[in-house]
Structure formats: C-alpha cells, structure tokens
Design a protein around this motif. Structure first.
Motif, short mmCIF file in Angstrom:
data_model
loop_
_atom_site.label_atom_id
_atom_site.label_comp_id
_atom_site.label_asym_id
_atom_site.label_seq_id
_atom_site.Cartn_x
_atom_site.Cartn_y
_atom_site.Cartn_z
N ILE A 221 0.87 -1.18 0.00
CA ILE A 221 0.00 0.00 0.00
C ILE A 221 0.90 1.23 0.00
N GLN A 222 0.90 1.91 -1.10
CA GLN A 222 1.81 3.04 -1.27
C GLN A 222 1.30 4.29 -0.56
N ASN A 223 0.03 4.59 -0.73
CA ASN A 223 -0.56 5.75 -0.08
C ASN A 223 -2.08 5.59 -0.07
N TYR A 224 -2.74 6.44 0.70
CA TYR A 224 -4.19 6.31 0.84
C TYR A 224 -4.76 7.61 1.39
N PHE A 225 -6.08 7.72 1.29
CA PHE A 225 -6.79 8.87 1.82
C PHE A 225 -8.16 8.41 2.29
N ILE A 226 -8.57 8.89 3.45
CA ILE A 226 -9.91 8.57 3.95
C ILE A 226 -10.42 9.76 4.74
N GLN A 227 -11.70 10.12 4.50
CA GLN A 227 -12.29 11.25 5.22
C GLN A 227 -13.80 11.22 5.02
N LEU A 228 -14.49 11.98 5.87
CA LEU A 228 -15.94 12.10 5.73
C LEU A 228 -16.29 12.70 4.39
N GLU A 229 -17.40 12.24 3.85
CA GLU A 229 -17.92 12.90 2.66
C GLU A 229 -18.52 14.23 3.10
N ARG A 238 -23.72 13.96 10.07
CA ARG A 238 -24.58 13.16 10.93
C ARG A 238 -23.75 12.42 11.96
N LYS A 239 -24.35 12.15 13.11
CA LYS A 239 -23.65 11.43 14.16
C LYS A 239 -23.71 9.92 13.93
N ARG A 240 -24.72 9.45 13.20
CA ARG A 240 -24.85 8.02 12.95
C ARG A 240 -25.01 7.77 11.45
N LYS A 241 -24.61 6.58 11.04
CA LYS A 241 -24.60 6.22 9.62
C LYS A 241 -23.88 7.31 8.81
N VAL A 242 -22.63 7.51 9.18
CA VAL A 242 -21.84 8.58 8.60
C VAL A 242 -21.13 8.08 7.34
N PRO A 243 -21.32 8.73 6.20
CA PRO A 243 -20.65 8.28 4.96
C PRO A 243 -19.19 8.71 4.94
N VAL A 244 -18.34 7.77 4.56
CA VAL A 244 -16.90 8.00 4.46
C VAL A 244 -16.46 7.53 3.08
N ALA A 245 -15.55 8.27 2.47
CA ALA A 245 -15.03 7.90 1.16
C ALA A 245 -13.52 8.00 1.17
N GLY A 246 -12.89 7.26 0.27
CA GLY A 246 -11.44 7.30 0.21
C GLY A 246 -10.89 6.56 -0.99
N ARG A 317 -13.47 14.82 10.32
CA ARG A 317 -14.09 16.14 10.47
C ARG A 317 -14.39 16.69 9.10
N THR A 318 -15.23 17.71 9.04
CA THR A 318 -15.45 18.42 7.78
C THR A 318 -15.06 19.88 7.96
N ILE A 319 -14.64 20.49 6.88
CA ILE A 319 -14.32 21.92 6.87
C ILE A 319 -14.93 22.50 5.60
N ALA A 320 -15.60 23.62 5.73
CA ALA A 320 -16.30 24.20 4.58
C ALA A 320 -16.48 25.69 4.80
N VAL A 321 -16.81 26.38 3.71
CA VAL A 321 -17.18 27.79 3.76
C VAL A 321 -18.65 27.89 3.40
#
Length: 626
Positions: A221-229, A238-246, A317-321
């Motif tokens: 595994i060379q590299n990876y990324f995972i975070q909330l959608e 959402r606190k439950r059934k939280v979607p994650v993508a990577g 976590r999420t960050i947005a404007v």
C-alpha cells in the motif's frame, strides 16, 4: 480529490494516478505515505561531509559531469587501493555533521554558506530483513537539491527543500554490510526555483529531516486517503450512519485480490476488489466522534492488502465555507492563530524533531491558539502529526513567495510538484484545514494566471479542504481595500497587513476601514511589529517591547470592529527567526517580530494577544467575530 460525490471521487482517483506519474519524472518513485507506520531502519546520526563550493566532486576539470565509475567522483569510495594510488578526496572522522540538521548551525564556518556539501555514511542491513522485501530510501527533506548515490550508483535527484521524497533501491545494489551512501546537497538560491533568490528567512542547508530505509513486501500500500464525505451545504455531519469515502494507491498490485479497510473501535471492516493499482472505496460508519480542537478524537484505521498492512490514527471532520463563515463540522469557528517558522530560536537552527515541534506548538497553545499558520513552506511531519493529537488547526503552505518567475512554465511545474508532495504526505491529517498556494505575490496578470492555476490544482487534488493564499491589500482614500484578483479563486480571503509598522503608527488602526470585493470569509494571515526582547523604552520608540505591545493593543481593538465576515487571524510571528535581510542594531540578522525572543523570552505583546484570545475563547460561537 473531490469528496462531494462518489462520482467525483472516481475522478479524484484518476487525478491522483496522473499526479503520481508526474511525480516519477522528478523523484523517480512515488511518495510512500505514513512512513512512521512502516517497517523502517533509521539512517539518522553522524555523517561525514566534504564542502565543495566548486563542485569538484561532480564535474571534471572540463566542467563535464563525471562518469559514474570516475574514482574522483565524490559518490565513489575514496579508499586508496595501495600507497601509490592518488585520491584527492576523502571522508574523514574530523569532518562530521548530524542528520537531521542544518549545516549552518553546526559549525561557525557554515553560518552563511550556500553551495554544495557532500554527505556520506555507511550502513549494514540484516540479511533476514532483505528476504522477500523491497527497500526504499526515504528523506524527510533536503534543502534544496539532492543527488543521491548508493554504492557508486545514482538512485535519483530531487528538488524542493521542505518536502519528502524516496527512491527504490534495486536489490542487486543493496549489500548486507558496508553500504556506501552519498548525498550531494546544494542549497544555492536561483531565480527559476521555488522559492526564488529573494526571501525573508534563513536559507538553512543540509539534510534537515529524518532519513530512513523503508521495508515493504513486493505488493504494498503506497498511499491512501480517507475522510468524511463533505455535505454540499456545509451542514454538520450526521452522528450516525456517517458516509466515508477514500482511495488507496497500490504498488506492484496483482491483477486481483482484496483490499480490506478496518476501524476496530467502530467495529467496521469491509473488503473491496483490487482490479488495478488504484482502489476507490465507500464506508458507512455506525457512529463517529468528530475531530475538533476541543476534542481531537482519532481512530485507528487499518488498511490491508495481501502481506501488507498499514495502520494510522486518523481524525474525521469536515471543513467548509458557507457565506461569510468557515464551518468546522458544520459549526462556525473563529481561528485564534499564530504564524510559525520551522525554526528553533536558541541557538537559531532548523526545527527537526518531535521535541522541536512540541516546543513550538506548546508556545502556540500557551498563547491561546487553536490554529497555526505554518509559514512559508511545509513543516516537518512531526509538527503536523502533533497538531493532530493536540487539536490545533493548521494552514500548510508551499514556498511560492514574493517574486518568483511567474512567466516560467518550468517554475509552475516545480511549484505543482511541491504542492503535490505537501498534500501526499499530510492528506490524512485532520488538523490541516487550509492548503495555501503562496504568500504576498505581487499583482499582475501573469502572476494571477500562475497562482490561480495552483489554486485550481490544489482543489482538484484535494477537495476536502479550503484553498487560500496570503493576498495583497492596498490602502487608498483612508480605506484598506482587498480586491486582489486571486481572491476569486480562493475559499477565504486572507491578507497580510501591518498598519502602524510599515506605514504610520499603531493608532492608525483606530480609523481603519476595511472593504473587500469578495463575499467570502476574511482572515488576517499576518500582522506584527518588531521588538528586541529585553529592550524597554516608551511606546513611541521603535524596536522596544512597549512599541510592539502598543501595536497589538491597537490591532486587537481594530479586530473587535472588523466586518462580520472576519473569521480569524495568525499574527506574525510566534518566535524571532533568522533573516540576513535584517541588519540594524536591534535585529543583527534576526527578524524581531516574534512574540517570543531569540532567547526564548516572552515579550510584552505575548500577553496582549493572549488576553484577546482568552476573551474570544470565552465568547459564544455566534459572537466570536465581534
């Protein structure tokens, strides 16, 4: 990589693959992520050196690059075969430097040296370690250009003084004992490099960060990324059934197999088919505690493919404007920041260890900060990882600074390369919320085209974070006007202002009026005044602690009157730092704008800013901008 939809996630994977191909042009092998989570062998410690200002070890007397087998090339072992054998170079115990570390602070004769230094050491490898394993040579950073040789063979080259790189070592080249490793390090400044010849910081040369051998299986595994959608509207996750993508990038991937992603604490474990060298995945977490400065929760995330398993503690976590606000996990935040150089003040050297990171971030925490601007280049991985664990938000920046050659396509390519390496190393750090593409670049059409290209590229490679740059502000008709055309390409409008230092006196802040052409969050990325620690006088005397304290009192009063899109500040700067541009009797080679002096002593202004931050911390979120 965009995370707004799973469709754009697949586009992101394609961009990443294209990016890795580009990376191979310069560093030859793509960057391996999460080196602390790998099987490694440290090559830190004492290295021999040869100072070579004429680059004699690289060029012959006709100024042609020496052949690989040339006995006078400094990458070859200079041990004479017999007493008649002439050798005109040698690595001797009398000449040593510590790695990691800059050469400028290790001996007086190196203080202002810019040029070539050859580093050399030998190392052994256990035969059992080599069995069935691939070996990579990893450098945390070398300033600025590195040419790397092992046992007389060139592994590759790298440019960029603040980003990590690695080379694969052919198995036929590696020995069980007495491997002869040489690195040619050249920190000369040049007009077509990033940064360019003109900067306001010390050009520390050397192997300034860790060196490791990395051991991985044939397929790894060379590299990876995972975070909330990230929700499209910036709403709280959402606190439950939280979607994650990577995504996961594989090296040496077979035509089949399964990639497994596991988060043990959440009892999540799913497998995905690996039909190629890049795998996009989606997960639904049953529940998640979000990472924040108040609660920097991280989860162990495990990735497994065949014989390779990599784990890392990652925050979600999420960050947005949204309109005039910056939203962390869907809630407005006010960034109580400070700008930081990657430098330890006493005796004045490049920061290079976890202890150094703890000292700098510890001071920031004591100041009352929840955020740091890591200027003006990517800082060490120890710093960003520690920020993760402490809950300190991070602005991370590439050294596109002042007047680089904006019309040069090759320079743009170098800037993108450093941008890629910054993102590739730290893309799983929850603390990093802003990728910055530059600082104080002078407005012109060619500059705006250059910088907007970088901003668009950063957003395409990582759409989960905000993009910014320290923009220009001009003063006209008694107003501070922000209309830098680069602002249309950034997520927040960040400006450096020095009202009362580079123009007028600090009480000019009392009548300051701020206007911006952009309906976006406003962030003061720099503001500050110089003071020599321990020099006391009345508040009108420049370079006194009293003047600096007055400056910050007026700034704080102005901040409380800022428009309602004001979301924070990162004053300049936490600690005094070395700069050859600063040469009066108070500076003597130091930029004295630090709230902490070059001896580690806190100046009066430290308490002024600390009081403001404690006041802001105590206010309800809805009132933090007032």
């Amino acid at each position: 990589m965009h995370l707004n939809s799973f469709g754009s996630l697949r586009v992101g994977i394609g961009l990443v693959c294209g990016l890795f191909s580009c990376h191979m042009l310069l560093a030859q092998t793509p960057l391996i992520g999460n080196v602390p989570g790998r099987s490694t062998q440290s090559l830190n410690g004492t290295w021999h050196y040869i100072v070579d200002p004429y680059e004699t070890g690289y060029y012959d007397y006709r100024y042609q690059e020496r052949k690989e087998t040339d006995g006078e090339a400094y990458w070859n072992n200079p041990v004479p075969k017999n007493k008649t054998d002439r050798k005109e170079h040698a690595y001797v115990d009398a000449n040593t430097l510590e790695v990691p570390g800059d050469w400028n602070s290790q001996a007086p004769e190196f203080l202002y040296y810019e040029g070539t230094v050859w580093y050399q050491r030998t190392f052994d490898v256990a035969a059992a370690q080599r069995q069935g394993q691939r070996a990579f040579l990893y450098f945390g950073a070398v300033n600025y250009q590195a040419e790397v040789y092992l046992n007389g063979r060139k592994l590759g080259s790298h440019k960029g003084g603040f980003t990590a790189f690695n080379f694969e070592i052919p198995d036929t080249l590696l020995r069980d004992a007495d491997n002869f490793l040489v690195v040619k390090v050249d920190n000369k400044r040049a007009p077509d490099e990033v940064p360019t010849v003109n900067t306001d910081w010390w050009n520390y040369g050397g192997i300034t960060r860790d060196v490791h051998l990395i051991w991985v299986p044939d397929t790894f595994i060379q590299n990876y990324f995972i975070q909330l959608e990230r929700p499209a509207d910036g709403a709280a996750p959402r606190k439950r059934k939280v979607p994650v993508a990577g995504w996961v990038k594989l090296n040496g991937a077979p035509s089949g197999g399964q990639l497994t992603v596991e988060i043990p604490e959440l009892k999540v474990r799913e497998s995905f088919p690996a039909t190629g060298d890049s795998v996009a995945f989606q997960l639904t977490l049953p529940s998640v505690e979000l990472w924040s400065p108040e609660s920097p929760k991280r989860y162990e995330v495990r990735f497994r493919m065949g014989e390779d398993e990599v784990s890392e503690r990652i925050g979600f976590r999420t960050i947005a404007v949204q309109g005039k606000d910056v939203l962390l996990n869907g809630q407005p935040i006010f960034m109580r920041g400070i700008s930081v150089h990657g430098e330890i003040p006493d005796p004045g050297r490049r920061a290079n260890s976890e202890d150094d990171a703890a000292q700098l971030l510890g001071w920031a925490h004591e100041l009352g900060c929840n955020m740091v601007r890591l200027a003006h280049y990517p800082h060490s991985e120890q710093t960003t990882r520690l920020a993760d664990s402490l809950g300190i938000l991070v602005w991370s920046e590439i050294p596109v600074y002042w007047t680089i050659d904006f019309g040069n396509l090759a320079v743009l390519t170098k800037a993108k390369h450093q941008l890629h390496e910054m993102i590739a190393r730290d893309q799983n750090r929850a603390s990093i919320i802003i990728w910055s593409v530059g600082n104080e670049t002078p407005v012109s059409p060619v500059r705006t085209a250059f910088m907007s290209d970088l901003a668009k590229t950063a957003r395409a490679w990582d759409g989960s974070r905000l993009i910014s740059a320290a923009l220009e502000v001009h003063y006209t008709g008694g107003k501070n006007v922000i209309d830098d055309p680069l602002g249309q390409y950034t997520d927040l409008v960040s400006v450096n202002e020095y009202l009362g230092w580079y123009g007028g006196l600090p009480d000019n802040c009392r009548t300051a009026i701020w206007e911006t052409s952009y309906d976006k969050p406003l962030f003061i990325s720099e503001t500050g005044a110089g003071a020599k620690a321990g020099f006391h006088a009345d508040s009108l005397t420049r370079w006194s602690e009293e003047y600096q304290a007055w400056y910050f009192r007026e700034q704080v009063a102005m901040m409380k009157r800022m428009p309602d899109n004001f979301v924070g500040l990162s004053p300049w700067v936490l600690v005094d730092f070395r700069s050859p541009k600063r040469n009066n009797q108070y500076q003597q080679g130091w930029n004295r704008k630090g709230l902490i002096g070059s001896d580690g002593q806190k100046k009066e202004a430290f308490s002024v800013l600390n009081a403001y931050y404690e006041e802001m911390k105590a206010q309800p979120t809805s009132r933090k901008k007032r």
